[in-house]
Design a protein around this motif. Structure first.
Motif, PDB file in Angstrom:
ATOM      1  N   PHE A  53       1.264  29.357 -46.295  1.00  0.00           N
ATOM      2  CA  PHE A  53       1.210  30.708 -46.584  1.00  0.00           C
ATOM      3  C   PHE A  53       0.935  30.928 -47.989  1.00  0.00           C
ATOM      4  O   PHE A  53       1.323  30.185 -48.864  1.00  0.00           O
ATOM      5  CB  PHE A  53       2.499  31.292 -46.008  1.00  0.00           C
ATOM      6  N   TYR A  74       6.671  23.736 -52.181  1.00  0.00           N
ATOM      7  CA  TYR A  74       5.675  24.957 -52.080  1.00  0.00           C
ATOM      8  C   TYR A  74       5.032  24.994 -53.516  1.00  0.00           C
ATOM      9  O   TYR A  74       5.645  25.207 -54.529  1.00  0.00           O
ATOM     10  CB  TYR A  74       6.515  26.531 -51.827  1.00  0.00           C
ATOM     11  N   LEU A  97       2.897  35.729 -46.515  1.00  0.00           N
ATOM     12  CA  LEU A  97       3.884  35.967 -45.684  1.00  0.00           C
ATOM     13  C   LEU A  97       4.837  36.712 -46.439  1.00  0.00           C
ATOM     14  O   LEU A  97       5.202  36.680 -47.902  1.00  0.00           O
ATOM     15  CB  LEU A  97       4.545  34.693 -45.503  1.00  0.00           C
ATOM     16  N   VAL A 147       5.977  26.084 -43.969  1.00  0.00           N
ATOM     17  CA  VAL A 147       5.465  27.116 -44.761  1.00  0.00           C
ATOM     18  C   VAL A 147       4.532  27.039 -45.960  1.00  0.00           C
ATOM     19  O   VAL A 147       4.085  28.272 -46.518  1.00  0.00           O
ATOM     20  CB  VAL A 147       6.826  27.913 -45.207  1.00  0.00           C
ATOM     21  N   ALA A 188       8.615  32.687 -48.240  1.00  0.00           N
ATOM     22  CA  ALA A 188       8.280  31.571 -47.424  1.00  0.00           C
ATOM     23  C   ALA A 188       9.944  30.566 -47.191  1.00  0.00           C
ATOM     24  O   ALA A 188      10.096  30.110 -46.233  1.00  0.00           O
ATOM     25  CB  ALA A 188       7.282  30.747 -48.174  1.00  0.00           C
ATOM     26  N   TYR A 228      11.953  32.733 -44.837  1.00  0.00           N
ATOM     27  CA  TYR A 228      11.558  32.252 -43.457  1.00  0.00           C
ATOM     28  C   TYR A 228      11.785  30.947 -42.853  1.00  0.00           C
ATOM     29  O   TYR A 228      12.280  30.866 -41.976  1.00  0.00           O
ATOM     30  CB  TYR A 228      10.096  32.709 -43.490  1.00  0.00           C
ATOM     31  N   GLN A 229      11.613  30.044 -43.578  1.00  0.00           N
ATOM     32  CA  GLN A 229      11.956  28.723 -43.296  1.00  0.00           C
ATOM     33  C   GLN A 229      13.282  28.239 -43.147  1.00  0.00           C
ATOM     34  O   GLN A 229      13.786  27.782 -42.264  1.00  0.00           O
ATOM     35  CB  GLN A 229      11.139  27.427 -44.322  1.00  0.00           C
ATOM     36  N   ALA A 249       5.978  35.848 -50.710  1.00  0.00           N
ATOM     37  CA  ALA A 249       6.110  34.437 -51.072  1.00  0.00           C
ATOM     38  C   ALA A 249       5.894  33.976 -52.408  1.00  0.00           C
ATOM     39  O   ALA A 249       5.162  35.185 -53.073  1.00  0.00           O
ATOM     40  CB  ALA A 249       4.875  33.853 -50.186  1.00  0.00           C
TER      41      ALA A 249
END
Length: 171
Positions: free
Chosen positions: A163, A70, A128, A160, A143, A146-147, A139
């Protein structure tokens, strides 16, 4: 969210509140982690950071895998590594880096109101957020939560990296 003093043995994720004195992202919610040192893999760094930040020392066999990289608005690329540590109670936050440690039950990630997607002026993609207790986490940490929920708990392939983050995390 319960502090580590309220420990339980239900499946959970370890979440920290970053120390107020840190120069970057002080006070924000985060998973234990940090920079990859020269010669380290992301997995090596994750294990080292667990030891440095919360005094957990699982072996290499505890590494279960990686989630998606990310890229943050503040210029970092985060490689989340999933590590199983059991119901370890010997967590000791390093006060230079960690203000508090919290166990988030995996069941909390399965709430019907998760995730929360918001549009922010200047952001191309939605921001997110993940609700936890009576609060929410933004996030990039949201993220990863969530993932983890989608891939590791529910078995649904989910990306993700697209986001965005809330404005307070853009620096």
């Amino acid at each position: 969210m319960p502090a580590h003093a309220d420990w339980q043995t239900d499946a959970a994720l370890l979440l920290t509140r970053r120390a107020a004195g840190l120069r970057a992202h002080a006070g924000q919610w985060a998973l234990p982690g940090g920079r990859i040192d020269a010669g380290e893999t992301a997995e090596d760094a994750a294990l080292r950071e667990l030891a440095e930040e919360v005094a957990l020392r699982p072996g290499a066999a505890a590494v279960l895998g990686r989630l998606d990289d990310y890229a943050t608005r503040s210029g970092y690329v985060i490689t989340p590594v999933v590590v199983a540590v059991g119901a370890a109670r010997e967590v000791q936050p390093n006060p230079a880096e960690v203000a508090s440690v919290h166990r988030v039950p995996v069941s909390e990630l399965l709430r019907a109101d998760a995730p929360i997607l918001n549009h922010v002026a200047g952001a191309e993609h939605p921001v997110l957020r993940m609700p936890l207790g009576t609060r929410w986490i933004a996030a990039p940490t949201a993220a990863f939560l969530y993932q983890f929920r989608e891939v590791c708990v529910l078995g649904r392939p989910t990306r993700v990296a697209h986001f965005d983050q809330p404005r307070f995390a853009w620096q």
